[in-house]
Scaffold this motif. Sequence first.
Motif, mmCIF file in Angstrom:
data_model
loop_
_atom_site.group_PDB
_atom_site.id
_atom_site.type_symbol
_atom_site.label_atom_id
_atom_site.label_comp_id
_atom_site.label_asym_id
_atom_site.label_seq_id
_atom_site.Cartn_x
_atom_site.Cartn_y
_atom_site.Cartn_z
ATOM 1 N N PHE A 106 12.726 13.576 1.832
ATOM 2 C CA PHE A 106 12.189 14.702 1.061
ATOM 3 C C PHE A 106 10.705 14.899 1.350
ATOM 4 C CE2 PHE A 106 15.925 13.781 -1.653
ATOM 5 C CZ PHE A 106 16.523 15.029 -1.596
ATOM 6 N N ALA A 107 9.981 13.803 1.424
ATOM 7 C CA ALA A 107 8.549 13.888 1.708
ATOM 8 C C ALA A 107 8.309 14.550 3.062
ATOM 9 C CB ALA A 107 7.919 12.492 1.666
ATOM 10 N N ARG A 108 9.085 14.151 4.086
ATOM 11 C CA ARG A 108 8.934 14.752 5.425
ATOM 12 C C ARG A 108 9.237 16.241 5.385
ATOM 13 N NH1 ARG A 108 11.995 10.512 6.760
ATOM 14 N NH2 ARG A 108 10.752 8.685 7.097
ATOM 15 N N TRP A 109 10.311 16.625 4.669
ATOM 16 C CA TRP A 109 10.679 18.036 4.572
ATOM 17 C C TRP A 109 9.570 18.848 3.915
ATOM 18 C CZ3 TRP A 109 16.012 16.476 2.273
ATOM 19 C CH2 TRP A 109 16.851 16.054 3.309
ATOM 20 N N LEU A 110 8.851 18.207 3.004
ATOM 21 C CA LEU A 110 7.755 18.892 2.314
ATOM 22 C C LEU A 110 6.439 18.815 3.075
ATOM 23 C CD1 LEU A 110 8.558 17.748 -1.321
ATOM 24 C CD2 LEU A 110 8.799 20.061 -0.389
ATOM 25 N N GLY A 111 6.421 18.087 4.180
ATOM 26 C CA GLY A 111 5.219 17.991 4.996
ATOM 27 C C GLY A 111 4.219 16.956 4.524
ATOM 28 N N VAL A 112 4.679 15.953 3.758
ATOM 29 C CA VAL A 112 3.780 14.902 3.281
ATOM 30 C C VAL A 112 3.382 14.028 4.471
ATOM 31 C CG1 VAL A 112 3.585 12.875 1.774
ATOM 32 C CG2 VAL A 112 4.821 14.923 0.983
ATOM 33 N N PRO A 113 2.093 13.813 4.710
ATOM 34 C CA PRO A 113 1.667 12.966 5.834
ATOM 35 C C PRO A 113 2.144 11.521 5.650
ATOM 36 C CG PRO A 113 -0.201 14.148 4.869
ATOM 37 C CD PRO A 113 0.957 14.376 3.975
ATOM 38 N N ASP A 114 2.379 10.832 6.769
ATOM 39 C CA ASP A 114 2.865 9.451 6.718
ATOM 40 C C ASP A 114 1.970 8.554 5.874
ATOM 41 O OD1 ASP A 114 5.072 10.041 8.226
ATOM 42 O OD2 ASP A 114 4.205 9.358 10.125
ATOM 43 N N GLU A 115 0.660 8.755 5.964
ATOM 44 C CA GLU A 115 -0.254 7.891 5.220
ATOM 45 C C GLU A 115 -0.177 8.123 3.707
ATOM 46 O OE1 GLU A 115 -2.633 11.416 6.796
ATOM 47 O OE2 GLU A 115 -1.260 9.963 7.684
ATOM 48 N N ARG A 116 0.425 9.220 3.261
ATOM 49 C CA ARG A 116 0.590 9.519 1.834
ATOM 50 C C ARG A 116 2.016 9.277 1.340
ATOM 51 N NH1 ARG A 116 -4.090 10.774 -1.000
ATOM 52 N NH2 ARG A 116 -5.566 11.610 0.484
ATOM 53 N N MET A 117 2.898 8.828 2.240
ATOM 54 C CA MET A 117 4.310 8.659 1.924
ATOM 55 C C MET A 117 4.517 7.742 0.721
ATOM 56 S SD MET A 117 7.327 9.663 3.195
ATOM 57 C CE MET A 117 6.958 10.042 4.880
ATOM 58 N N GLY A 118 3.856 6.590 0.708
ATOM 59 C CA GLY A 118 4.014 5.625 -0.381
ATOM 60 C C GLY A 118 3.608 6.198 -1.723
ATOM 61 N N VAL A 119 2.509 6.922 -1.733
ATOM 62 C CA VAL A 119 2.032 7.536 -2.975
ATOM 63 C C VAL A 119 3.036 8.587 -3.444
ATOM 64 C CG1 VAL A 119 0.195 8.948 -3.987
ATOM 65 C CG2 VAL A 119 -0.378 7.082 -2.422
ATOM 66 N N PHE A 120 3.521 9.394 -2.527
ATOM 67 C CA PHE A 120 4.508 10.430 -2.874
ATOM 68 C C PHE A 120 5.728 9.791 -3.526
ATOM 69 C CE2 PHE A 120 8.387 12.736 -1.882
ATOM 70 C CZ PHE A 120 8.102 14.011 -2.343
ATOM 71 N N VAL A 121 6.296 8.773 -2.886
ATOM 72 C CA VAL A 121 7.506 8.124 -3.405
ATOM 73 C C VAL A 121 7.237 7.534 -4.785
ATOM 74 C CG1 VAL A 121 9.122 6.217 -3.040
ATOM 75 C CG2 VAL A 121 8.503 7.712 -1.130
ATOM 76 N N LYS A 122 6.089 6.885 -4.955
ATOM 77 C CA LYS A 122 5.750 6.259 -6.233
ATOM 78 C C LYS A 122 5.625 7.304 -7.341
ATOM 79 C CE LYS A 122 2.496 3.047 -8.313
ATOM 80 N NZ LYS A 122 1.307 2.236 -8.097
ATOM 81 N N VAL A 123 4.931 8.391 -7.063
ATOM 82 C CA VAL A 123 4.721 9.430 -8.080
ATOM 83 C C VAL A 123 6.033 10.130 -8.421
ATOM 84 C CG1 VAL A 123 3.589 11.644 -8.552
ATOM 85 C CG2 VAL A 123 2.295 9.771 -7.520
ATOM 86 N N VAL A 124 6.780 10.535 -7.434
ATOM 87 C CA VAL A 124 8.028 11.260 -7.684
ATOM 88 C C VAL A 124 9.025 10.353 -8.390
ATOM 89 C CG1 VAL A 124 9.991 12.414 -6.599
ATOM 90 C CG2 VAL A 124 7.671 12.901 -5.816
ATOM 91 N N SER A 125 9.064 9.085 -8.043
ATOM 92 C CA SER A 125 9.998 8.149 -8.669
ATOM 93 C C SER A 125 9.774 8.044 -10.168
ATOM 94 C CB SER A 125 9.874 6.769 -8.024
ATOM 95 O OG SER A 125 10.258 6.828 -6.675
ATOM 96 N N GLN A 126 8.555 8.264 -10.624
ATOM 97 C CA GLN A 126 8.267 8.203 -12.057
ATOM 98 C C GLN A 126 9.001 9.288 -12.841
ATOM 99 O OE1 GLN A 126 4.028 8.381 -12.553
ATOM 100 N NE2 GLN A 126 3.673 6.606 -11.237
ATOM 101 N N PHE A 127 9.371 10.373 -12.154
ATOM 102 C CA PHE A 127 10.033 11.483 -12.828
ATOM 103 C C PHE A 127 11.551 11.433 -12.727
ATOM 104 C CE2 PHE A 127 5.791 12.947 -11.764
ATOM 105 C CZ PHE A 127 5.355 13.424 -12.992
ATOM 106 N N LEU A 128 12.086 10.462 -12.034
ATOM 107 C CA LEU A 128 13.526 10.345 -11.851
ATOM 108 C C LEU A 128 14.137 9.444 -12.902
ATOM 109 C CD1 LEU A 128 13.612 9.908 -7.975
ATOM 110 C CD2 LEU A 128 14.033 11.992 -9.280
ATOM 111 N N GLU A 129 15.443 9.580 -13.090
ATOM 112 C CA GLU A 129 16.172 8.684 -13.986
ATOM 113 C C GLU A 129 16.015 7.265 -13.458
ATOM 114 O OE1 GLU A 129 17.883 9.546 -16.762
ATOM 115 O OE2 GLU A 129 17.225 11.612 -16.494
#
Length: 149
Positions: A106-129
Motif C-alpha cells: 500500500f505504501a508503494r502504491w501511494l508513493g511512500v519513499p523507502d526511507e519512510r516505509m517504517g513510519v508509514f506502517v507504524k502510523v497506519v497500523s494504529q488505525f487498524l483493528e
Amino acid sequence: MNSQGLDEFAGWVEGLMRRRGYDIDSPRGGGKSRIADEAGVHRAAVTRLLQRQSMPDLETMRRIAPLLGVSVRDMLIRSGRVTPEELPLAADLLPPTDWQPTMEDFARWLGVPDERMGVFVKVVSQFLEPDTAAEAEEPRAESRRTARD
C-alpha cells in the motif's frame, strides 16, 4: 484502416444494432435516428459507419457502446484502433486472487519513499483493528529476519 477492416467492423455493429431492436434497414432510417438520438451523436456518424464510409470517432464509440451492450474496449479492438495487448482488461493487471497486499505494498502504491516505509506502517497500523495490525506487522518482522540472515 483498410476498407476490409471498416467493412468487418460496420458489419459487427450492424448485427449488434439489429439484436438490440434498432430498425436500421428502414428506408426512412428510423433506427439510425433512434440510436443517434439515444447516444447523443449525429445521425450522420451512424449513417457513415453503416454505409462503410468512415469509422466513428472515439466519442461516438464511447456513446454508442453502452446502447449496443458492449464495452468501449471491445469497440476499439474490433475497430482495429488498438490491440488487446495495448488495452488489457483490468482483471489481467490484478495479482492472483489469493494474494494479500502488505502495508508495504500500500505504501508503494501511494508513493511512500523507502526511507519512510517504517513510519508509514507504524502510523497506519494504529488505525487498524488489532488482528489486522498484527497481520500487517508480520511481513515486516519476517523481512527483517531475512535481511539479517
